[in-house]
Motif scaffolding. Sequence first.
Motif, PDB file in Angstrom:
ATOM      1  N   ILE A  77      71.709  40.089  19.147  1.00 27.43           N
ATOM      2  CA  ILE A  77      71.589  39.436  18.043  1.00 27.43           C
ATOM      3  C   ILE A  77      70.291  39.000  17.665  1.00 27.43           C
ATOM      4  O   ILE A  77      69.704  37.952  18.506  1.00 27.43           O
ATOM      5  CB  ILE A  77      72.652  38.407  17.740  1.00 27.43           C
ATOM      6  CG1 ILE A  77      74.044  38.848  17.798  1.00 27.43           C
ATOM      7  CG2 ILE A  77      72.575  37.721  16.354  1.00 27.43           C
ATOM      8  CD1 ILE A  77      75.229  37.608  17.999  1.00 27.43           C
ATOM      9  N   GLU A  78      69.584  39.436  16.757  1.00 24.58           N
ATOM     10  CA  GLU A  78      67.907  39.041  16.563  1.00 24.58           C
ATOM     11  C   GLU A  78      67.648  37.800  15.943  1.00 24.58           C
ATOM     12  O   GLU A  78      66.851  37.202  16.037  1.00 24.58           O
ATOM     13  CB  GLU A  78      67.312  40.117  15.718  1.00 24.58           C
ATOM     14  CG  GLU A  78      67.420  41.505  16.783  1.00 24.58           C
ATOM     15  CD  GLU A  78      66.491  42.392  16.196  1.00 24.58           C
ATOM     16  OE1 GLU A  78      65.739  42.128  15.289  1.00 24.58           O
ATOM     17  OE2 GLU A  78      66.581  43.823  16.535  1.00 24.58           O
ATOM     18  N   ASP A  79      68.681  37.388  14.960  1.00 22.16           N
ATOM     19  CA  ASP A  79      68.654  36.118  14.213  1.00 22.16           C
ATOM     20  C   ASP A  79      68.928  35.036  14.973  1.00 22.16           C
ATOM     21  O   ASP A  79      70.208  34.946  15.366  1.00 22.16           O
ATOM     22  CB  ASP A  79      69.384  36.275  12.809  1.00 22.16           C
ATOM     23  CG  ASP A  79      69.291  35.168  11.826  1.00 22.16           C
ATOM     24  OD1 ASP A  79      68.995  33.985  12.383  1.00 22.16           O
ATOM     25  OD2 ASP A  79      69.512  35.390  10.680  1.00 22.16           O
ATOM     26  N   PRO A  80      67.934  34.095  15.360  1.00 20.00           N
ATOM     27  CA  PRO A  80      68.288  32.970  16.180  1.00 20.00           C
ATOM     28  C   PRO A  80      69.232  31.928  15.805  1.00 20.00           C
ATOM     29  O   PRO A  80      70.007  31.569  16.479  1.00 20.00           O
ATOM     30  CB  PRO A  80      66.731  32.291  16.134  1.00 20.00           C
ATOM     31  CG  PRO A  80      65.922  32.934  15.426  1.00 20.00           C
ATOM     32  CD  PRO A  80      66.787  34.083  14.849  1.00 20.00           C
TER      33      PRO A  80
ATOM     34  N   LYS B 157      72.732  33.835  16.316  1.00 24.56           N
ATOM     35  CA  LYS B 157      72.971  33.566  17.488  1.00 24.56           C
ATOM     36  C   LYS B 157      73.488  32.235  18.144  1.00 24.56           C
ATOM     37  O   LYS B 157      74.312  32.353  18.970  1.00 24.56           O
ATOM     38  CB  LYS B 157      71.633  34.218  18.326  1.00 24.56           C
ATOM     39  CG  LYS B 157      71.778  34.213  20.008  1.00 24.56           C
ATOM     40  CD  LYS B 157      70.518  34.248  20.879  1.00 24.56           C
ATOM     41  CE  LYS B 157      70.007  35.701  20.852  1.00 24.56           C
ATOM     42  NZ  LYS B 157      68.761  35.754  21.605  1.00 24.56           N
ATOM     43  N   LEU B 158      72.647  31.297  17.785  1.00 22.78           N
ATOM     44  CA  LEU B 158      73.070  29.883  18.079  1.00 22.78           C
ATOM     45  C   LEU B 158      74.391  29.563  17.615  1.00 22.78           C
ATOM     46  O   LEU B 158      75.392  29.096  18.439  1.00 22.78           O
ATOM     47  CB  LEU B 158      71.841  28.725  17.675  1.00 22.78           C
ATOM     48  CG  LEU B 158      70.795  28.745  18.452  1.00 22.78           C
ATOM     49  CD1 LEU B 158      69.693  27.822  17.519  1.00 22.78           C
ATOM     50  CD2 LEU B 158      71.013  28.212  19.764  1.00 22.78           C
ATOM     51  N   GLY B 159      74.824  29.921  16.294  1.00 18.38           N
ATOM     52  CA  GLY B 159      75.919  29.577  15.800  1.00 18.38           C
ATOM     53  C   GLY B 159      77.008  30.258  16.785  1.00 18.38           C
ATOM     54  O   GLY B 159      78.062  29.779  16.758  1.00 18.38           O
ATOM     55  N   ARG B 160      76.877  31.516  16.903  1.00 15.18           N
ATOM     56  CA  ARG B 160      78.210  32.308  17.629  1.00 15.18           C
ATOM     57  C   ARG B 160      78.199  31.671  19.112  1.00 15.18           C
ATOM     58  O   ARG B 160      79.211  31.690  19.478  1.00 15.18           O
ATOM     59  CB  ARG B 160      77.508  33.927  17.826  1.00 15.18           C
ATOM     60  CG  ARG B 160      77.681  34.404  16.645  1.00 15.18           C
ATOM     61  CD  ARG B 160      79.101  35.023  16.367  1.00 15.18           C
ATOM     62  NE  ARG B 160      78.796  35.583  15.083  1.00 15.18           N
ATOM     63  CZ  ARG B 160      79.608  36.680  14.764  1.00 15.18           C
ATOM     64  NH1 ARG B 160      80.679  36.932  15.573  1.00 15.18           N
ATOM     65  NH2 ARG B 160      79.658  37.328  13.659  1.00 15.18           N
ATOM     66  N   THR B 161      76.988  31.553  19.834  1.00 13.83           N
ATOM     67  CA  THR B 161      77.044  30.805  20.993  1.00 13.83           C
ATOM     68  C   THR B 161      77.954  29.215  20.922  1.00 13.83           C
ATOM     69  O   THR B 161      78.980  29.177  21.822  1.00 13.83           O
ATOM     70  CB  THR B 161      75.701  30.479  21.569  1.00 13.83           C
ATOM     71  OG1 THR B 161      75.018  31.799  21.476  1.00 13.83           O
ATOM     72  CG2 THR B 161      75.712  29.672  22.849  1.00 13.83           C
TER      73      THR B 161
END
Length: 159
Positions: free
Chosen positions: A41-44, A47-51
């Motif tokens: 996932i390129e959009d930080p 990516k953070l939200g999913r994590t």
Amino acid sequence: MSEFFNNFSTLIIFLHIISAIIWVGGMIVIRFAVHYSMQNIEDPKIKLGRTLENLKRFFSMVIPSIILLVTTAIIMILALEFKGGELYKFVILKEIIWSIMTIIFIVIYIKRNKAQKAFDNADFASAKNQLTPLAKYLIPINIVLGLFAIILGITLRGF
């Protein structure tokens, strides 16, 4: 306690083992499958939200597993009268390992909550800084400790 264990030993041992599987196995999946797939996932922000969401869901399974693991361990220790026996050192070592793992889990939980607050305030750098030690150190340490505790459990059941 011995009579209770004798009547429900299969269920108690099953719950104990499945709890360890959920906790340790879940960490292995989070660290070595989910973590690496998240790298695509390129959009930080995404990516953070999913994590954060993955960890939240993981916690909803692990917290009850930890409680169940501790409860079944206490039942077995008391019912099987390990105290004072030759295997008691293994029991103590397992207790120490699971206690350290629980402390590390609490740290992971706190760091995830701090990361969530930072994320909600659009402080993505701070959120990432809170999450980085989880994947790099804390979860791998707990995986190794958990696998060692499982080996000790197998040793205890073998006697």
